[in-house]
Design an enzyme around this catalytic site. Structure first.
Site, PDB file in Angstrom:
ATOM      1  N   ASP A 274      20.208 -53.495  22.674  1.00 46.30           N
ATOM      2  CA  ASP A 274      20.393 -54.730  23.441  1.00 46.30           C
ATOM      3  C   ASP A 274      20.897 -54.506  24.869  1.00 46.30           C
ATOM      4  OD1 ASP A 274      22.762 -53.769  22.427  1.00 46.30           O
ATOM      5  OD2 ASP A 274      23.652 -55.734  22.091  1.00 46.30           O
TER       6      ASP A 274
ATOM      7  N   GLU B 294      33.601 -44.299  19.697  1.00 46.50           N
ATOM      8  CA  GLU B 294      33.161 -43.302  20.684  1.00 46.50           C
ATOM      9  C   GLU B 294      34.131 -42.120  20.680  1.00 46.50           C
ATOM     10  OE1 GLU B 294      33.549 -46.540  21.182  1.00 46.50           O
ATOM     11  OE2 GLU B 294      31.623 -47.357  21.875  1.00 46.50           O
TER      12      GLU B 294
HETATM   13  C1  UGA Z   1      29.713 -52.117  20.961  1.00 46.57           C
HETATM   14  C2  UGA Z   1      29.075 -50.815  21.457  1.00 46.57           C
HETATM   15  O1  UGA Z   1      28.225 -51.100  22.554  1.00 46.57           O
HETATM   16  C3  UGA Z   1      28.257 -50.206  20.318  1.00 46.57           C
HETATM   17  O2  UGA Z   1      27.624 -49.040  20.771  1.00 46.57           O
HETATM   18  C4  UGA Z   1      29.194 -49.889  19.173  1.00 46.57           C
HETATM   19  O3  UGA Z   1      28.435 -49.414  18.069  1.00 46.57           O
HETATM   20  C5  UGA Z   1      29.900 -51.149  18.742  1.00 46.57           C
HETATM   21  O4  UGA Z   1      30.575 -51.781  19.855  1.00 46.57           O
HETATM   22  C6  UGA Z   1      30.912 -50.800  17.666  1.00 46.57           C
HETATM   23  O5  UGA Z   1      32.101 -50.689  17.956  1.00 46.57           O
HETATM   24  O6  UGA Z   1      30.448 -50.512  16.551  1.00 46.57           O
HETATM   25  P1  UGA Z   1      28.108 -54.313  20.438  1.00 46.57           P
HETATM   26  O7  UGA Z   1      27.286 -54.633  21.589  1.00 46.57           O
HETATM   27  O8  UGA Z   1      29.169 -55.271  20.068  1.00 46.57           O
HETATM   28  O9  UGA Z   1      28.640 -52.875  20.500  1.00 46.57           O
HETATM   29  O10 UGA Z   1      27.186 -54.029  19.114  1.00 46.57           O
HETATM   30  P2  UGA Z   1      25.691 -54.322  18.828  1.00 46.57           P
HETATM   31  O11 UGA Z   1      24.881 -54.212  20.035  1.00 46.57           O
HETATM   32  O12 UGA Z   1      25.612 -55.542  17.997  1.00 46.57           O
HETATM   33  O13 UGA Z   1      25.337 -53.073  17.861  1.00 46.57           O
HETATM   34  C7  UGA Z   1      25.204 -51.752  18.342  1.00 46.57           C
HETATM   35  C8  UGA Z   1      23.898 -51.138  17.845  1.00 46.57           C
HETATM   36  O14 UGA Z   1      23.916 -51.097  16.424  1.00 46.57           O
HETATM   37  C9  UGA Z   1      22.656 -51.926  18.252  1.00 46.57           C
HETATM   38  O15 UGA Z   1      21.637 -51.039  18.638  1.00 46.57           O
HETATM   39  C10 UGA Z   1      22.300 -52.704  17.005  1.00 46.57           C
HETATM   40  O16 UGA Z   1      20.939 -52.992  16.846  1.00 46.57           O
HETATM   41  C11 UGA Z   1      22.788 -51.781  15.900  1.00 46.57           C
HETATM   42  N1  UGA Z   1      23.206 -52.522  14.692  1.00 46.57           N
HETATM   43  C12 UGA Z   1      23.983 -53.631  14.759  1.00 46.57           C
HETATM   44  C13 UGA Z   1      22.780 -52.079  13.456  1.00 46.57           C
HETATM   45  O17 UGA Z   1      22.055 -51.078  13.360  1.00 46.57           O
HETATM   46  N2  UGA Z   1      23.164 -52.774  12.342  1.00 46.57           N
HETATM   47  C14 UGA Z   1      23.931 -53.885  12.390  1.00 46.57           C
HETATM   48  O18 UGA Z   1      24.225 -54.495  11.332  1.00 46.57           O
HETATM   49  C15 UGA Z   1      24.357 -54.331  13.652  1.00 46.57           C
HETATM   50 MN    MN Z   2      25.322 -54.314  22.056  1.00 48.02          MN
END
Ligand code: UGA
Ligand code: MN
Length: 348
Positions: free
Chosen positions: A208, A294
């Site tokens: 995203d 991280e």
């Molecule tokens: C923030 C960071 O940008 C992420 O890299 C980090 O993994 C996350 O916090 C964390 O602490 O775990 P955020 O933008 O809130 O992330 O998270 P998302 O963009 O919703 O998810 C990160 C990635 O994991 C995305 O590529 C998303 O597609 C993937 N994801 C999300 C999954 O594979 N499964 C899920 O159930 C939710």
């Molecule tokens: Mn994100």
């Protein structure tokens, strides 16, 4: 008679010997001065510019050809996705490959996100996308999408353990996301890429975010771990590493827990592929405290002092932690309830 003649010759010789340099100095004085005294700065610049201008023209010409070649390559790869490997083998430069690891999960905006990413990644040289679905199986949507993408890719899947999986209405920060997916991709790289013959850099590119093309060239030659600012994150305009006078990272500009060992977003760093072999057990810790994901990984690979600041010593924002709005689906649900669903054959 002969003596007088000789005398004359000697006199003429002596006169010429002393007078010639004087005449020369008078005749070529101006030029000699230039020759003897150093050129002033402006003259130097003019002289260099004169020499450089044909070179510069050639360079611009080459750049144009390169751009045309890239455009052609992208068009060809889109038209003939089956020939991607063949086309890239001809066109790949002798530069490290960027392995971008992207966890992804099924949701209404997933395809739109993947399109945005693909449109960026197609323009990055020597690029290999590792897309890991958070799913028990590889979905047809992602499988078909990748097959026509024109990218070099690896498609993997692993489902997040149930107790760590986010529920529909959980706040987005409640549980770590994409953890097991990233770990699987790291293992895939360790098992499938021969580090002795392949130089590469590994980047975690969530599905995203928004990525500038320049970002990939900043990370391309990473020795250990390179770092840079991330825009729109942590409740700030940007977060970034704090770089000292000596060009080394001293700490973190972040509002939320800046004392974390590596107080930056996943999008803010890249690592040399060889670190994965050097530290075969390094991985993300799904049990890490909120915001420490991280750090859980990076503390196994580098120290603060070893970080390599990029993006003009961390003064430029080249990646944005954008988050896509969840679409309103109320009317869609209402139509389904009324027995008038939209055409289910249309993939969105
Ligand atoms: C923030 C960071 O940008 C992420 O890299 C980090 O993994 C996350 O916090 C964390 O602490 O775990 P955020 O933008 O809130 O992330 O998270 P998302 O963009 O919703 O998810 C990160 C990635 O994991 C995305 O590529 C998303 O597609 C993937 N994801 C999300 C999954 O594979 N499964 C899920 O159930 C939710
Ligand atoms: Mn994100």
């Amino acid at each position: 008679m002969a003596r007088i003649h000789l005398k004359k010759v000697v006199i003429v010789f002596v006169v010429l010997f002393f007078i010639t340099p004087v005449i020369l100095v008078i005749a070529y004085g101006v030029n000699c001065r230039n020759f003897i005294s150093p050129l002033n700065e402006e003259d130097y610049r003019d002289a260099i510019a004169k020499k450089e201008s044909p070179l510069k023209m050639k360079e611009d010409e080459l750049k144009k050809y390169e751009e045309r070649l890239n455009t052609l390559s992208v068009a060809l790869r889109r038209q003939f996705p089956n020939a991607v490997e063949y086309i890239l083998q001809i066109l790949d430069d002798n530069i490290p490959t960027i392995y971008a690891i992207t966890p992804t999960h099924t949701r209404h905006v997933q395809k739109a996100e993947l399109v945005r990413l693909t449109n960026t990644f197609l323009h990055v040289k020597n690029f290999h996308w590792i897309l890991v679905e958070d799913s028990e199986y590889r979905t047809p949507l992602v499988t078909n999408f990748l097959a026509q993408s024109g990218l070099r890719y690896t498609h993997l899947n692993t489902a997040t353990p149930k107790n760590y999986k986010m529920k529909e209405n959980d706040p987005h920060w409640l549980k770590p996301r994409g953890v097991e997916q990233r770990n699987l991709a790291l293992d895939w790289l360790r098992e499938n890429i021969d580090i002795a013959t392949n130089s590469g850099v590994v980047y975690f590119a969530d599905d995203d975010n928004t990525y500038s093309l320049q970002l990939f060239e900043e990370m391309r030659f990473t020795e250990k771990v390179s770092v840079w600012p991330v825009g729109i994150t942590g409740g700030l305009k940007f977060e970034r590493p704090i770089v000292g006078e000596d060009g080394k990272v001293k700490g973190w500009y972040a509002a939320w827990r800046p004392q974390r060992p590596f107080a930056m977003d996943m999008a803010g760093f890249a690592l040399n592929l060889n670190l994965l072999k050097k530290y075969p057990n390094a991985r993300f810790d799904i049990t890490a405290k909120r915001g420490y994901l991280e750090s859980s990984f990076l503390t196994q690979l580098v120290t603060l002092n070893e970080l390599e600041p990029r993006a003009e010593l961390c003064t430029k924002v080249l990646v944005w932690h954008t988050r896509t709005e969840k679409p309103k689906w109320k009317e869609e649900d209402a139509m389904i309830a009324k027995g008038q669903p939209s055409d289910p054959r249309v993939e969105v």
